[in-house]
Design a protein around this motif. Structure first.
Motif, mmCIF file in Angstrom:
data_model
loop_
_atom_site.group_PDB
_atom_site.id
_atom_site.type_symbol
_atom_site.label_atom_id
_atom_site.label_comp_id
_atom_site.label_asym_id
_atom_site.label_seq_id
_atom_site.Cartn_x
_atom_site.Cartn_y
_atom_site.Cartn_z
ATOM 1 N N LEU A 195 0.821 -1.209 0.000
ATOM 2 C CA LEU A 195 0.000 0.000 0.000
ATOM 3 C C LEU A 195 0.855 1.258 0.000
ATOM 4 N N GLY A 196 1.992 1.207 0.666
ATOM 5 C CA GLY A 196 2.837 2.393 0.770
ATOM 6 C C GLY A 196 3.364 2.893 -0.555
ATOM 7 N N VAL A 197 3.529 2.013 -1.545
ATOM 8 C CA VAL A 197 4.031 2.444 -2.856
ATOM 9 C C VAL A 197 3.052 3.416 -3.499
ATOM 10 N N ARG A 198 1.770 3.096 -3.415
ATOM 11 C CA ARG A 198 0.763 3.956 -4.043
ATOM 12 C C ARG A 198 0.661 5.316 -3.371
ATOM 13 N N LYS A 199 1.190 5.436 -2.157
ATOM 14 C CA LYS A 199 1.101 6.687 -1.414
ATOM 15 C C LYS A 199 2.355 7.559 -1.560
ATOM 16 N N LEU A 200 3.296 7.113 -2.384
ATOM 17 C CA LEU A 200 4.496 7.917 -2.586
ATOM 18 C C LEU A 200 4.148 9.249 -3.253
ATOM 19 N N PRO A 201 4.905 10.305 -2.977
ATOM 20 C CA PRO A 201 4.567 11.622 -3.531
ATOM 21 C C PRO A 201 4.691 11.664 -5.045
ATOM 22 N N TYR A 202 3.896 12.535 -5.643
ATOM 23 C CA TYR A 202 3.888 12.702 -7.094
ATOM 24 C C TYR A 202 5.273 13.072 -7.598
ATOM 25 N N ASN A 203 5.727 12.336 -8.609
ATOM 26 C CA ASN A 203 7.007 12.585 -9.271
ATOM 27 C C ASN A 203 8.204 12.338 -8.362
ATOM 28 N N LYS A 204 8.018 11.648 -7.258
ATOM 29 C CA LYS A 204 9.122 11.282 -6.366
ATOM 30 C C LYS A 204 9.022 9.801 -5.997
ATOM 31 N N GLY A 205 8.363 9.023 -6.862
ATOM 32 C CA GLY A 205 8.091 7.626 -6.558
ATOM 33 C C GLY A 205 9.237 6.697 -6.902
ATOM 34 N N ILE A 206 8.897 5.455 -7.322
ATOM 35 C CA ILE A 206 9.895 4.419 -7.544
ATOM 36 C C ILE A 206 10.906 4.851 -8.607
ATOM 37 N N GLU A 207 12.180 4.862 -8.219
ATOM 38 C CA GLU A 207 13.247 5.330 -9.110
ATOM 39 C C GLU A 207 14.301 4.263 -9.355
ATOM 40 N N ALA A 238 11.927 2.672 0.992
ATOM 41 C CA ALA A 238 12.149 1.590 0.033
ATOM 42 C C ALA A 238 11.342 0.373 0.460
ATOM 43 N N PHE A 239 11.119 -0.536 -0.500
ATOM 44 C CA PHE A 239 10.189 -1.637 -0.283
ATOM 45 C C PHE A 239 10.818 -2.963 -0.694
ATOM 46 N N LEU A 240 10.445 -4.015 0.015
ATOM 47 C CA LEU A 240 10.787 -5.392 -0.331
ATOM 48 C C LEU A 240 9.520 -6.061 -0.825
ATOM 49 N N THR A 244 10.319 -11.801 0.108
ATOM 50 C CA THR A 244 10.401 -11.081 1.368
ATOM 51 C C THR A 244 9.576 -9.815 1.238
ATOM 52 N N LEU A 245 8.720 -9.567 2.218
ATOM 53 C CA LEU A 245 7.867 -8.382 2.192
ATOM 54 C C LEU A 245 8.246 -7.461 3.342
ATOM 55 N N GLY A 246 8.240 -6.172 3.080
ATOM 56 C CA GLY A 246 8.529 -5.239 4.159
ATOM 57 C C GLY A 246 8.937 -3.880 3.656
ATOM 58 N N LEU A 247 9.222 -3.029 4.603
ATOM 59 C CA LEU A 247 9.586 -1.637 4.343
ATOM 60 C C LEU A 247 10.901 -1.352 5.051
#
Length: 355
Positions: A195-207, A238-240, A244-247
């Motif tokens: 869920l946390g991935v979808r809440k990342l700020p606009y234009n500052k997400g997964i890089e 960052a996310f796993l 393995t799942l986690g933050l």
């Protein structure tokens, strides 16, 4: 050590697909002499079909603009560099790069939702150009270019056998492609994300994306790092994902943001970082962290092994990968995103990691 067998197999698909463009043993230039003239190069990506394009390369004989004789920069030694240009208007915005075991065949992504595949040409240890280059659009689940959905900013790239993962920064999604099903014509499928991935700020997400291979801690896990999604203490989130799942978090220092990452066979994770200010200009650095330190809930940190600013031949450096030469040198390849701007450049730089 060589990259995992699965990764080498994927990049063999690139070699097979690109070999169709020219007769065996011939370069694209030689083929052009033997065949009737081709139609004019299209300005942008065609609807679904890859196109052959020409990429021109101008060498960068030195990296330090203030001292042309200098080759050592932190733990890196400069090998060679290229300034890349093309008449193909869709060329540019290079945000991710993955190489084969020889450092020759490549798969790259543009932040405008496109693939570039081809081959780096060498003379000795120095890069001299690109050949066999093809451009094609990324296709979504419906077989249409992802840009038709308004999906842009394809910023992160990771390989796992025939599977290719691409992070879409602005919509905070990750697409998975199976290149065994049509190479760059494969259709991307959205993967399930925390869920946390979808809440990342606009234009500052997964890089940055990295798949951990067998034999290392977190094997089979997809590591997804945001550019500047900050936790409560101002560290980078960052996310796993997967086995393995986690933050976890990466300590943010000196206003640097994440732009890419690469995992070395030794278990070191190299983080490519950049910063920009109107007063200080552009800066980049590479930090080394231990993969073994990454566990859910951890805050990881590591030393800087390389730093550069506008006194060096840099631009908006967004991609990094590594390969090992037959001589045993670990070579880091960096690529820049020119943002399709007349005042920025597409750079391809290579350094030897001196350990």
């Amino acid at each position: 050590m060589r990259p995992p067998i699965g990764r080498r197999r994927l990049l063999k698909y690139a070699a097979a697909a690109l070999s169709v463009a020219a007769a065996p043993g011939a370069t694209l230039a030689q083929t052009a002499v033997q065949r009737p003239p081709k139609p004019a190069v299209p300005d942008e990506f065609s609807v679904t079909t890859p196109v052959s394009i020409e990429v021109n390369a101008r060498p960068l004989p030195s990296f330090d603009t203030r001292d042309r004789t200098r080759v050592r920069f932190g733990e890196l030694e400069y090998r060679s560099g290229l300034i890349l240009t093309s008449r193909f208007r869709g060329f540019g915005g290079l945000s991710g790069l993955r190489l084969d075991a020889k450092g020759e065949r490549f798969i790259a992504i543009s932040d405008k939702g496109g693939w570039f595949t081809g081959r780096i040409v060498y003379k000795g240890r120095e890069m001299t150009g690109l050949d066999d280059v093809e451009a094609s659009p990324m296709l979504g689940p419906d077989g249409k270019p992802i840009t038709s959905r308004g999906w842009f900013d394809s910023e992160a790239l990771a390989l796992d056998g025939s599977l290719v993962y691409v992070g879409l920064e602005r919509v905070n999604q990750i697409l998975r492609f199976d290149f065994a099903k049509g190479f760059t014509r494969a259709h991307g499928e959205l993967i399930q994300l925390p869920l946390g991935v979808r809440k990342l700020p606009y234009n500052k997400g997964i890089e940055a994306l990295v798949v951990v291979p067998k034999g290392l801690p977190l094997a089979g896990t997809l590591i997804a790092i945001s550019e500047r999604g900050l936790d409560a203490k101002g560290n980078i989130t960052a996310f796993l994902i997967g086995k393995t799942l986690g933050l976890f978090s990466i300590r943010r220092t000196d206003n640097f943001d994440i732009s890419d990452a690469v995992l070395l066979p030794s278990g070191s994770l190299l983080l490519l970082e950049r910063k920009f200010s109107w007063l200080g200009g552009v800066g980049i650095r590479i930090r080394r962290v231990a993969l073994a330190a990454i566990v859910p809930g951890a805050v990881i940190d590591g030393p800087s092994i390389f730093e550069a600013d506008l006194g060096h031949e840099i631009d908006n450096m967004e991609g990094i990968d590594a390969h090992v030469t037959p001589e045993g040198d670990t070579v880091l390849t960096l690529v820049s995103d020119d943002n399709f701007s007349l005042i920025q450049r597409n750079l391809l730089l290579q350094f030897t990691l001196v350990e």
